[in-house]
Design a protein around this motif. Structure first.
Motif, PDB file in Angstrom:
ATOM      1  N   LEU A  28       0.835  -1.202   0.000  1.00 36.20           N
ATOM      2  CA  LEU A  28       0.000   0.000   0.000  1.00 36.20           C
ATOM      3  C   LEU A  28       0.866   1.246   0.000  1.00 36.20           C
ATOM      4  CD1 LEU A  28      -2.864   1.242   0.221  1.00 36.20           C
ATOM      5  CD2 LEU A  28      -2.543   1.220   2.704  1.00 36.20           C
ATOM      6  N   HIS A  29       1.854   1.289   0.903  1.00 33.11           N
ATOM      7  CA  HIS A  29       2.760   2.421   0.953  1.00 33.11           C
ATOM      8  C   HIS A  29       4.017   2.000   1.689  1.00 33.11           C
ATOM      9  CE1 HIS A  29       4.361   6.478   1.418  1.00 33.11           C
ATOM     10  NE2 HIS A  29       3.459   6.875   0.559  1.00 33.11           N
ATOM     11  N   GLU A  30       5.170   2.184   1.060  1.00 30.68           N
ATOM     12  CA  GLU A  30       6.431   1.846   1.705  1.00 30.68           C
ATOM     13  C   GLU A  30       7.410   2.997   1.534  1.00 30.68           C
ATOM     14  OE1 GLU A  30       8.034  -1.650  -0.060  1.00 30.68           O
ATOM     15  OE2 GLU A  30       8.056  -0.848  -2.091  1.00 30.68           O
ATOM     16  N   PRO A  31       8.362   3.116   2.451  1.00 28.24           N
ATOM     17  CA  PRO A  31       9.305   4.241   2.393  1.00 28.24           C
ATOM     18  C   PRO A  31      10.281   4.112   1.231  1.00 28.24           C
ATOM     19  CG  PRO A  31       9.936   2.708   4.124  1.00 28.24           C
ATOM     20  CD  PRO A  31       8.610   2.235   3.601  1.00 28.24           C
ATOM     21  N   MET A  32      10.899   5.238   0.898  1.00 26.27           N
ATOM     22  CA  MET A  32      11.890   5.277  -0.174  1.00 26.27           C
ATOM     23  C   MET A  32      13.141   5.977   0.353  1.00 26.27           C
ATOM     24  SD  MET A  32      11.538   6.827  -4.039  1.00 26.27           S
ATOM     25  CE  MET A  32      11.467   8.520  -3.488  1.00 26.27           C
ATOM     26  N   PHE A  33      14.264   5.287   0.326  1.00 25.27           N
ATOM     27  CA  PHE A  33      15.522   5.826   0.839  1.00 25.27           C
ATOM     28  C   PHE A  33      16.500   5.989  -0.322  1.00 25.27           C
ATOM     29  CE2 PHE A  33      13.928   3.064   4.411  1.00 25.27           C
ATOM     30  CZ  PHE A  33      13.397   4.120   5.146  1.00 25.27           C
ATOM     31  N   ILE A  34      16.665   7.233  -0.775  1.00 22.13           N
ATOM     32  CA  ILE A  34      17.497   7.484  -1.954  1.00 22.13           C
ATOM     33  C   ILE A  34      18.517   8.595  -1.718  1.00 22.13           C
ATOM     34  CG2 ILE A  34      15.769   6.670  -3.610  1.00 22.13           C
ATOM     35  CD1 ILE A  34      14.945   9.574  -4.050  1.00 22.13           C
ATOM     36  N   GLY A  35      18.654   9.028  -0.447  1.00 21.94           N
ATOM     37  CA  GLY A  35      19.544  10.157  -0.174  1.00 21.94           C
ATOM     38  C   GLY A  35      20.571   9.857   0.894  1.00 21.94           C
TER      39      GLY A  35
ATOM     40  N   ASN B 150       5.446   8.021  10.716  1.00 26.35           N
ATOM     41  CA  ASN B 150       5.438   6.571  10.816  1.00 26.35           C
ATOM     42  C   ASN B 150       5.991   5.969   9.515  1.00 26.35           C
ATOM     43  OD1 ASN B 150       4.862   4.079  12.027  1.00 26.35           O
ATOM     44  ND2 ASN B 150       2.862   3.962  11.047  1.00 26.35           N
ATOM     45  N   GLY B 151       6.304   4.682   9.542  1.00 32.70           N
ATOM     46  CA  GLY B 151       6.910   4.045   8.388  1.00 32.70           C
ATOM     47  C   GLY B 151       6.063   4.076   7.136  1.00 32.70           C
ATOM     48  N   ASN B 152       4.746   4.274   7.283  1.00 31.29           N
ATOM     49  CA  ASN B 152       3.869   4.280   6.115  1.00 31.29           C
ATOM     50  C   ASN B 152       3.526   5.684   5.631  1.00 31.29           C
ATOM     51  OD1 ASN B 152       2.178   5.130   8.162  1.00 31.29           O
ATOM     52  ND2 ASN B 152       0.451   3.839   7.562  1.00 31.29           N
TER      53      ASN B 152
ATOM     54  N   GLY C  36       9.633   5.687  13.471  1.00 32.29           N
ATOM     55  CA  GLY C  36       8.469   6.114  14.239  1.00 32.29           C
ATOM     56  C   GLY C  36       8.743   7.567  14.570  1.00 32.29           C
ATOM     57  N   GLY C  37       7.732   8.362  14.688  1.00 26.32           N
ATOM     58  CA  GLY C  37       8.001   9.767  15.014  1.00 26.32           C
ATOM     59  C   GLY C  37       6.844  10.669  14.657  1.00 26.32           C
ATOM     60  N   GLY C  38       6.880  11.847  15.213  1.00 24.90           N
ATOM     61  CA  GLY C  38       5.862  12.853  14.930  1.00 24.90           C
ATOM     62  C   GLY C  38       6.384  14.214  15.328  1.00 24.90           C
TER      63      GLY C  38
END
Length: 392
Positions: free
Chosen positions: A27-34, A217-219, A226-228
């Motif tokens: 549905l939604h996953e993170p992207m780490f490109i930096g 959050n991861g999504n 986790g965080g806000g």
């Protein structure tokens, strides 16, 4: 055509629209490109991994710059941010807080953490945000103002605040909502957990109210694991919320002196390092998500199935993209078929007033909320979906 065959056709259309034929489409996953690895490794190399370190302060300043908010307080998750945002808006035990029933459970949970009661209100079908027109009519008949304070005529309780939820990142009708809050003397709190990168009339969501909450959050559109964060505009309020987020401990080289009931809500440096790197990538993340939505637009509407869009003077971050199904599609059959084919679609949250702990909470008529919950599904919305298609 059977409901099962309709669902199979829909699955094929989603795959064609995204171009992705991987066995599983999250549905939604993170992207780490930096710089994610570089910044996190710096925390590990230096030993600054807990709630102090340069990346926590940097992340807060970066958030202020990105959103245009005067102040940002980084915390451990979006629910903690909501809790602090409500406290900052003056919500007290025994109060009621107006909030959409079409929301994630954390919105109502945070109200309860304050000792207050969620009072559920309806949304409008176009942008899925709070319906200011119907709420105005409801409050006009169900409340009264006494000495500048709004009271629920049925319960006798103070209605202290109004929480606005920017559903799937689509900005709510903030101009009308601000007028409503002024008319009924309500503190405006924004649940912008899904709204990073979204704007209403050129202004970033989360900067319209007394306080606001973001989630990483991861999504979410970008993540700290986790965080806000809490956003607010006043310096004194920001200092108070920061103090509460660090167990209300007074600064001293060695003594443990606390002057209020505080919370261990501070974001760790490791998470903030990840957030700094992710914020640097927001323009690219938004570009990719916009491209995916444009691709979906080429395939929907189709057979009465509509793609969710933002209307009016709104700039949407496209966090979660969704489809509105006509009545001849059965929601559970569609979800079962899509998920069986690796398309990890999800329904809207179960309306909060239907959850057992909130069944007796006050509410207005929620017919639009119930209708939307019965016909909307979210489809794969990751920024990297089309990259997966290219690599297939």
């Amino acid at each position: 055509m059977t409901p099962e065959n309709k669902s199979r056709e829909l699955a094929a259309r989603i795959r064609h629209a995204s171009g992705c034929h991987n066995s599983v489409m999250p549905l939604h996953e993170p992207m780490f490109i930096g710089n994610e690895w570089h910044y996190v490794k710096e925390c590990l190399d230096t030993g600054w991994v807990s709630s102090q370190g340069k990346f926590v302060d940097q992340f807060e300043r970066d958030l202020e710059s990105y959103t245009g908010s005067n102040h940002a307080i980084a915390v451990m998750n979006g629910t903690a941010a909501l809790h602090l945002a409500l406290l900052g808006a003056g919500v007290k035990a025994g109060d009621e807080v107006l909030t959409p029933s079409l929301s994630f459970v954390a919105t109502a949970n945070a109200i309860c953490y304050c000792g207050a009661t969620p009072h559920f209100v309806d949304v409008e079908s176009l942008n899925l945000g709070l319906d200011a027109t119907s709420l105005d009519e409801y409050l006009n008949s169900a409340t009264e103002l006494r000495d500048g304070t709004c009271y629920n005529c049925s319960t006798g309780r103070v209605i202290r605040a109004l929480v606005v939820m920017h559903t799937f990142g689509i900005p709510s009708e903030m101009e009308a909502i601000q007028k409503l809050c002024k008319q009924y003397s309500l503190a405006l709190v924004e649940d912008a957990a899904e709204g990073l990168g979204s704007h209403y009339q050129g202004q970033h969501v989360g900067t319209f109210g007394v306080t606001a909450a973001l989630s990483f959050n991861g999504n979410k559109i970008m993540t700290t694991g986790g965080g806000g964060a809490v956003l607010c505009q006043g310096k004194v309020l920001a200092e108070r919320l920061h103090h509460l987020s660090t167990t209300a401990k007074l600064k001293h080289p060695w003594q443990y002196h606390h002057d209020a009931v505080g919370y261990n809500y501070r974001m760790p440096n490791l998470n903030a390092a990840l957030g700094c790197a992710q914020l640097e990538q927001m323009p690219e993340i938004l570009r990719r998500k916009r491209t995916l939505h444009e691709s979906y637009q080429q395939y929907f509407p189709w057979r009465g199935i509509e793609l969710l869009k933002a209307s009016g003077d709104r700039e949407w971050n496209y966090w979660l993209m969704g489809l509105s199904l006509p009545s001849d599609y059965k929601l559970e059959i569609v979800l079962e078929e899509l998920n069986s084919q690796g398309i990890l679609a999800r329904p809207v949250w179960q309306p909060l007033h239907q959850l057992p702990m909130f069944e007796v909470s006050p509410r207005m008529d929620l017919s639009c909320t119930e209708r939307l919950a019965s016909c909307i599904i979210n489809i794969p919305s990751s920024a990297g979906v089309m990259d997966d298609a290219k690599n297939f």
